[in-house]
Design an enzyme around this catalytic site. Sequence first.
Site, PDB file in Angstrom:
ATOM      1  N   GLN A   4      -5.144  -1.825   9.328  1.00  0.00           N
ATOM      2  CA  GLN A   4      -4.926  -3.145   8.728  1.00  0.00           C
ATOM      3  C   GLN A   4      -5.548  -4.243   9.599  1.00  0.00           C
ATOM      4  O   GLN A   4      -5.360  -4.262  10.813  1.00  0.00           O
ATOM      5  CB  GLN A   4      -3.412  -3.376   8.555  1.00  0.00           C
ATOM      6  CG  GLN A   4      -3.052  -4.655   7.836  1.00  0.00           C
ATOM      7  CD  GLN A   4      -3.542  -4.706   6.392  1.00  0.00           C
ATOM      8  OE1 GLN A   4      -3.630  -3.683   5.710  1.00  0.00           O
ATOM      9  NE2 GLN A   4      -3.878  -5.887   5.912  1.00  0.00           N
TER      10      GLN A   4
ATOM     11  N   ASP B 242     -11.461   2.068   3.419  1.00  0.00           N
ATOM     12  CA  ASP B 242     -11.750   0.634   3.297  1.00  0.00           C
ATOM     13  C   ASP B 242     -13.232   0.397   2.996  1.00  0.00           C
ATOM     14  O   ASP B 242     -13.614  -0.694   2.561  1.00  0.00           O
ATOM     15  CB  ASP B 242     -11.448  -0.069   4.635  1.00  0.00           C
ATOM     16  CG  ASP B 242     -10.167  -0.881   4.601  1.00  0.00           C
ATOM     17  OD1 ASP B 242      -9.816  -1.366   3.518  1.00  0.00           O
ATOM     18  OD2 ASP B 242      -9.546  -1.014   5.666  1.00  0.00           O
TER      19      ASP B 242
ATOM     20  N   LYS C 173       0.838  -1.208   0.000  1.00  0.00           N
ATOM     21  CA  LYS C 173       0.000   0.000   0.000  1.00  0.00           C
ATOM     22  C   LYS C 173       0.867   1.251   0.000  1.00  0.00           C
ATOM     23  O   LYS C 173       0.614   2.203  -0.743  1.00  0.00           O
ATOM     24  CB  LYS C 173      -0.945  -0.021   1.218  1.00  0.00           C
ATOM     25  CG  LYS C 173      -2.061  -1.036   1.071  1.00  0.00           C
ATOM     26  CD  LYS C 173      -2.767  -1.362   2.373  1.00  0.00           C
ATOM     27  CE  LYS C 173      -3.762  -2.512   2.119  1.00  0.00           C
ATOM     28  NZ  LYS C 173      -4.389  -3.049   3.313  1.00  0.00           N
TER      29      LYS C 173
HETATM   30  N1  GUN Z   1      -6.752  -7.329   5.563  1.00  0.00           N
HETATM   31  C1  GUN Z   1      -7.003  -8.099   4.468  1.00  0.00           C
HETATM   32  N2  GUN Z   1      -7.696  -7.384   3.550  1.00  0.00           N
HETATM   33  C2  GUN Z   1      -7.878  -6.153   4.069  1.00  0.00           C
HETATM   34  C3  GUN Z   1      -8.506  -4.978   3.592  1.00  0.00           C
HETATM   35  O1  GUN Z   1      -9.068  -4.922   2.484  1.00  0.00           O
HETATM   36  N3  GUN Z   1      -8.484  -3.907   4.429  1.00  0.00           N
HETATM   37  C4  GUN Z   1      -7.903  -3.959   5.663  1.00  0.00           C
HETATM   38  N4  GUN Z   1      -7.939  -2.863   6.411  1.00  0.00           N
HETATM   39  N5  GUN Z   1      -7.307  -5.031   6.133  1.00  0.00           N
HETATM   40  C5  GUN Z   1      -7.292  -6.125   5.344  1.00  0.00           C
END
Ligand code: GUN
Length: 296
Positions: free
Chosen positions: A97, A120, A53
């Site tokens: 996350q 998200d 990211k």
């Molecule tokens: N962990 C796995 N996929 C995601 C996601 O799309 N967003 C977040 N915040 N954590 C994750």
Amino acid sequence: MTAKIISGTEVAAQIREELKGRVVKLKEKGVTPALAVVLVGEDPASVSYVTAKAKGAEEIGMHEETIRLPADAAEEKVLQTVDKLNKDPKFHGILVQLPLPKHISTDKVISFISPEKDVDGFHPVNVGRALRGEPCPLPCTPHGVQQMLVRSGYDPDGKHVVICGRSNIVGKPLTAILMQKKKGANATITICHTGTKDIGYYARQADILVAAMGVPKAITADMVRDGAVVIDVGVNRVEDKTKEKGFRLVGDVDFDAIKEKAAAITPVPGGVGPMTVTMLLMNTVEAAERKAGLAK
Ligand code: GUN
């Protein structure tokens, strides 16, 4: 039939080029889109996602900061961190996350993020807006699936989409996105889950089959009709001593067998994965555009 491979890497690169242009326009207005990522603990898969990211954000000219907290950080500390980011006008997007350590309530933390900064799309307000078809940040993985389909020439309009998996991150929001009476949606949806008696019965009726169960090779060739489009959202680590890291990634579908039957299929890796990060970048750019008065 040998399936066309739908490359998420290629579609993601196309979208990232578009985003670069939007970032330039924002910067001309004195706004640098900025994303804050909160990582609690050091789960290897999470560290790897967070790194992707940060790299993706930097590559399109955005600002990104990762706030790292120890695995034993108190829930209160995580909430305080989110609160600070909510109030910081520099940040347009906040992502915590997941998964979080067990002593921290995911629901509490997600609900604490300002819905406007929830890139998200997991906040209950945004979940409701998405279901109602209102403008809001859409969850990145299902939004990425929609973009892949549309941009590869497999518009879901009028199609029967069978989604295997009912998670809050993929299955449920993908249902919300594809059922809308909108361009790139307007599909008939069937959702299968662990309570479904015979998944194959439904899967075989799919024009577009989406596997998001988190079970390696759960979808076998007998569950796919000739000419279907197969989207594999699974990212499963399976032990492989021949690999330097000791594992390899496999999806939820039996790729080698299904590619002989399907019209198109996404690979793992290089399929849905790169799209998820890209849609996060898009949500952050859109949040910045809304704040700068540039949003459509
Ligand atoms: N962990 C796995 N996929 C995601 C996601 O799309 N967003 C977040 N915040 N954590 C994750």
